[in-house]
Structure formats: structure tokens, C-alpha cells
Design an enzyme around this catalytic site. Sequence first.
Site, mmCIF file in Angstrom:
data_model
loop_
_atom_site.group_PDB
_atom_site.id
_atom_site.type_symbol
_atom_site.label_atom_id
_atom_site.label_comp_id
_atom_site.label_asym_id
_atom_site.label_seq_id
_atom_site.Cartn_x
_atom_site.Cartn_y
_atom_site.Cartn_z
ATOM 1 N N ASP A 1 -36.834 32.507 85.546
ATOM 2 C CA ASP A 1 -36.274 31.941 84.322
ATOM 3 C C ASP A 1 -36.308 30.418 84.455
ATOM 4 O O ASP A 1 -35.349 29.814 84.922
ATOM 5 C CB ASP A 1 -34.836 32.464 84.156
ATOM 6 C CG ASP A 1 -34.143 31.898 82.921
ATOM 7 O OD1 ASP A 1 -34.817 31.252 82.101
ATOM 8 O OD2 ASP A 1 -32.923 32.102 82.787
ATOM 9 N N TRP A 2 -37.429 29.846 84.065
ATOM 10 C CA TRP A 2 -37.620 28.385 84.126
ATOM 11 C C TRP A 2 -37.443 27.852 82.697
ATOM 12 O O TRP A 2 -38.285 28.083 81.843
ATOM 13 C CB TRP A 2 -39.027 28.094 84.673
ATOM 14 C CG TRP A 2 -39.429 26.648 84.722
ATOM 15 C CD1 TRP A 2 -38.769 25.563 84.214
ATOM 16 C CD2 TRP A 2 -40.629 26.127 85.321
ATOM 17 N NE1 TRP A 2 -39.471 24.415 84.471
ATOM 18 C CE2 TRP A 2 -40.617 24.722 85.147
ATOM 19 C CE3 TRP A 2 -41.712 26.704 85.992
ATOM 20 C CZ2 TRP A 2 -41.645 23.898 85.600
ATOM 21 C CZ3 TRP A 2 -42.740 25.890 86.449
ATOM 22 C CH2 TRP A 2 -42.693 24.496 86.254
ATOM 23 N N GLU A 3 -36.335 27.145 82.481
ATOM 24 C CA GLU A 3 -36.017 26.648 81.126
ATOM 25 C C GLU A 3 -36.120 25.127 81.086
ATOM 26 O O GLU A 3 -35.161 24.453 81.376
ATOM 27 C CB GLU A 3 -34.616 27.073 80.716
ATOM 28 C CG GLU A 3 -34.456 28.581 80.698
ATOM 29 C CD GLU A 3 -33.074 29.019 80.207
ATOM 30 O OE1 GLU A 3 -32.378 28.235 79.543
ATOM 31 O OE2 GLU A 3 -32.703 30.144 80.498
ATOM 32 N N TYR A 4 -37.202 24.612 80.662
ATOM 33 C CA TYR A 4 -38.522 25.148 80.418
ATOM 34 C C TYR A 4 -39.515 24.163 81.033
ATOM 35 O O TYR A 4 -39.169 23.010 81.212
ATOM 36 C CB TYR A 4 -38.829 25.251 78.900
ATOM 37 C CG TYR A 4 -37.888 26.190 78.176
ATOM 38 C CD1 TYR A 4 -38.168 27.558 78.102
ATOM 39 C CD2 TYR A 4 -36.734 25.714 77.582
ATOM 40 C CE1 TYR A 4 -37.294 28.413 77.436
ATOM 41 C CE2 TYR A 4 -35.860 26.575 76.920
ATOM 42 C CZ TYR A 4 -36.140 27.917 76.856
ATOM 43 O OH TYR A 4 -35.296 28.769 76.214
#
Length: 374
Positions: A141-144
Site C-alpha cells: 500500500d504505497w500512497e502514492y
Amino acid sequence: MAGLIGSEFLFIVVLLSFSIGCLAATPPVVKAAYYPSWRSFSPSDVDTSLFTHIFYAFLIPNNVTYKFEIDNSTALLLSNFTATLHNKTPSVKALFSIGGGGDATRTLLARMASSQTTRQTFINSAIETARNLGFDGIDIDWEYPQTQEEMQDLESLFQEWRQAIKAEAEATNRAPLLLTAAVNFSVKIFWPVPLSYSVQSINQNLDWVNAMCYDYHGNWDTSVTGAHAALYDPNSNISTSYGLTSWVQAGVDPKKVVMGLPLYGRTWTLRDPNQHNIGSPAVGVGPGPDGVLTLTEVEQFNKEKNATVVYDTATGSTYSFAGTSWIGYDDATSVNTKIRYAKSLGLGGYFLFAISYESGWEISRQASEAWSNP
Ligand SMILES: *[C@@H]1O[C@H](CO)[C@@H](O)[C@H](O)[C@H]1NC(C)=O
Ligand SMILES: *[C@@H]1O[C@H](CO)[C@@H](O)[C@H](O)[C@H]1NC(C)=O
Ligand SMILES: *[C@@H]1O[C@H](CO)[C@@H](O)[C@H](O)[C@H]1NC(C)=O
Ligand SMILES: *[C@@H]1O[C@H](CO)[C@@H](O)[C@H](O)[C@H]1NC(C)=O
Ligand SMILES: *[C@@H]1O[C@H](CO)[C@@H](O)[C@H](O)[C@H]1NC(C)=O
Ligand SMILES: *[C@@H]1O[C@H](CO)[C@@H](O)[C@H](O)[C@H]1NC(C)=O
């Protein structure tokens, strides 16, 4: 005549093997939920009849070595998490999710992904951690990503990760770990510069993406109320229908797109208690820290304040208000509408953010039944 029968027979065989091929290739439905580690909720309390996959949220690698340094008590807790979910009847698959919101996590992941050496260290450590603790898969979950270069790094990460997962599965003769990513609601992200996720890399390397279809409005704009997870928005492209369609139209296999559903509301304080529609003037956030309430708290609020609850067909969302307090959220009706929408697009399933945000299982059950019953 015989020839005709022959070709008919051939046709049926081809048709039959075609449909068997399709059946074999169809991945099972995803009915997932994130499991927030910061809440006191035990894995043994999960009603596993309503889910297929549970994501432990979150693990973050060391910000210098990019390895997962899991202390002994956390390791014990995580082994217990996976074993408990596997031992339940029916059993569910357990994944851990890497990352989450926040600038520190975002920049950590960007630094990790920026070179092949650090990507490899990170990937190997993630796979080792998953196997040691009994997980079935890994989510990122790389935001962003914020630049074209970071998008390319993410693409490389997916590709190298898939290769490593394949190699590990072959070497150990085990089923490959699942690999998924939590992504923006739309295939194109708008800020700070317009960027697109790599469709090809997702199709080739990920089992699926979790599209985060929520947080369209919130405490960063307190001037008007908003449906933070609107299915439709007649006035903008910030909506779940736009986002999900964008993924499919860009060419991601619909079965690899999984729709996010929030189990929380976002709140505002109305300027005028008599103006209480979506888009009405507001003067600040409403109840809850930073204007956020879990679904349990929304229901408590509605009951205690005798709030008016409105299902809004134009947006496919629900809101409630009492006095100057206003809350936008999803209830059983809006969830039902969204599930029907996701099914009509041929998507792979849905996920909830997050498990334990409702008391009881009303929405989880509604979603599961709406998906399974035509
Ligand atoms: C890594 O984390 C430590 C401890 O939280 C912090 O002091 C340090 O500044 C971080 N380093 C980098 C490069 O972000
Ligand atoms: C953690 O576990 C490892 C191996 O199980 C053991 O060698 C080590 O002493 C433990 N550390 C602590 C602080 O208990
Ligand atoms: C997990 O931990 C709980 C609470 O400590 C314990 O009752 C349970 O037996 C453990 N389950 C597994 C599968 O280790
Ligand atoms: C991702 O989606 C949100 C809406 O949930 C949007 O506000 C945000 O700008 C998007 N992120 C980026 C980087 O574009
Ligand atoms: C929504 O997106 C479409 C296609 O990208 C674009 O043509 C349209 O102008 C956008 N509408 C709004 C209101 O931004
Ligand atoms: C609750 O609100 C309704 C109208 O929405 C009203 O008819 C009713 O009298 C209210 N009940 C209480 C206990 O305030």
C-alpha cells in the site's frame, strides 16, 4: 451426414474445453477486509464465513535496511493471527499489507524502490517474513508514487517481486504467495502531477489490486459536505463508478480489480441546520477525531441524536444529520448498490476498510450475500 456429426462433435468438444478452460482460469471471488492491528480485536472473532482474505494492516520495513525486523512478541502475535484464521471453519487466507498512509511511509517506499539492490533486499525479506509467519500472501500500500520515475520503480518492483515469488514457490514446491497492491480509486492519479499505473505490469505480476474507493471528500475541505465514497458524482470524476471504470477501460483484467468499501463515515458541521444535502455549506468537521467516525459510532450517533438518515440515489450513498452535525457513509443500502455495480463490471470482488469498524457483521454480511446471490 457422418461428417456433419463429426464437426458438430468437434464443435461441442471445443466449446466444452473452452468453458472448462475459462472455469479453471477464473480466480475465486475476493471478499476481503483489512485488519487494523491498532484496534483490540482478536483474529478469533473474525466471522470467516463472510470473507475469503484478511489483510493484516500494516507492516513497515526498517527505513534504512528495508528489511522486516519483527520482534519476538510481534512474531508470536502474527503466527497466532495466521494460524487462527487458517484453523477456523471455513478457513480464510491471511496476507500482510506493507505501508499505509503518511509521508514517512510514502518516502520510505519510494527510497526502497529506487534501486534494484534495495528492491531485492526488501522483496527477499518480505517473502521470508511471509513464509516464517505462515502468511499466504503480501500486499503493498504505497500512497502514492508521485513522479513518473516512482511509477516506473513500482513497475520494476512488481516484476522483480513476481519473479522472486515464482522462484521461491518452485524451489520449495509450495503454492506461490499471493501478491496484491492497494491503489488509488482511479488508474490515473492527478496529484502532484498526472500519472498512470502500469496496466501491463499489474496484469502480468499481481493477483489483483485493491482500489481504495473512498476519502473523496474530508477534513481537507470543510466548506461543503461530501459523500466521501460516492458511487456516482454528477458533478465530477471523483467517484467510485468513474474510478472502477477507469481501471477496466485502461485494460486491467476486471477480475483483477477489487472494489474498496469504507466501514467509516466522514463528518461536517453544517452552517445552517436547514441546509443538509450533499454539497451543503459547512463550517468545519463534525463529530469524531479529524471528522471520522467508525460505522459503529455512526450508528450510535444516529440513535442517540435521533438523526435523519437519507439514502441518496444520485450518488448511491447514505448520509445522516442531526442539528448541525452531518455524516456521509455507506449503509446496507448503498453497499448493496455498489456490490451490484461492481458485479456488473465483472470485477473480482470487494474489500472492506476495515474489519472491526462495525459492531456485529451487518454490512459484511450484506456485502457477502449481495455478491453471492444474483
Ligand atoms: C528512520 O527512522 C528513525 C527512527 O524513527 C528516524 O530517526 C530516522 O530519521 C529515519 N531515517 C530516515 C532516512 O528516514
Ligand atoms: C527471540 O527469539 C529468538 C529465537 O526464537 C531467540 O534466540 C531470542 O533470544 C529471542 N529474543 C528475545 C529478546 O527474547
Ligand atoms: C492464539 O492466541 C490465543 C490467545 O493467547 C490463544 O488462545 C490461541 O490458542 C492461539 N491460537 C493459536 C492457533 O496459536
Ligand atoms: C487518490 O484518490 C483520492 C481520492 O480518494 C484523491 O483525492 C487523490 O488525489 C488521489 N491521489 C493522487 C496521488 O492522485
Ligand atoms: C471526466 O473525465 C472525462 C474523461 O477523462 C473527461 O472527458 C471529463 O471532462 C471529466 N469530467 C469532469 C467533470 O472533470
Ligand atoms: C425523532 O425524529 C422524528 C423525525 O425525524 C420525530 O418524528 C420524532 O418525534 C423524534 N423522536 C425523538 C425522541 O426526538
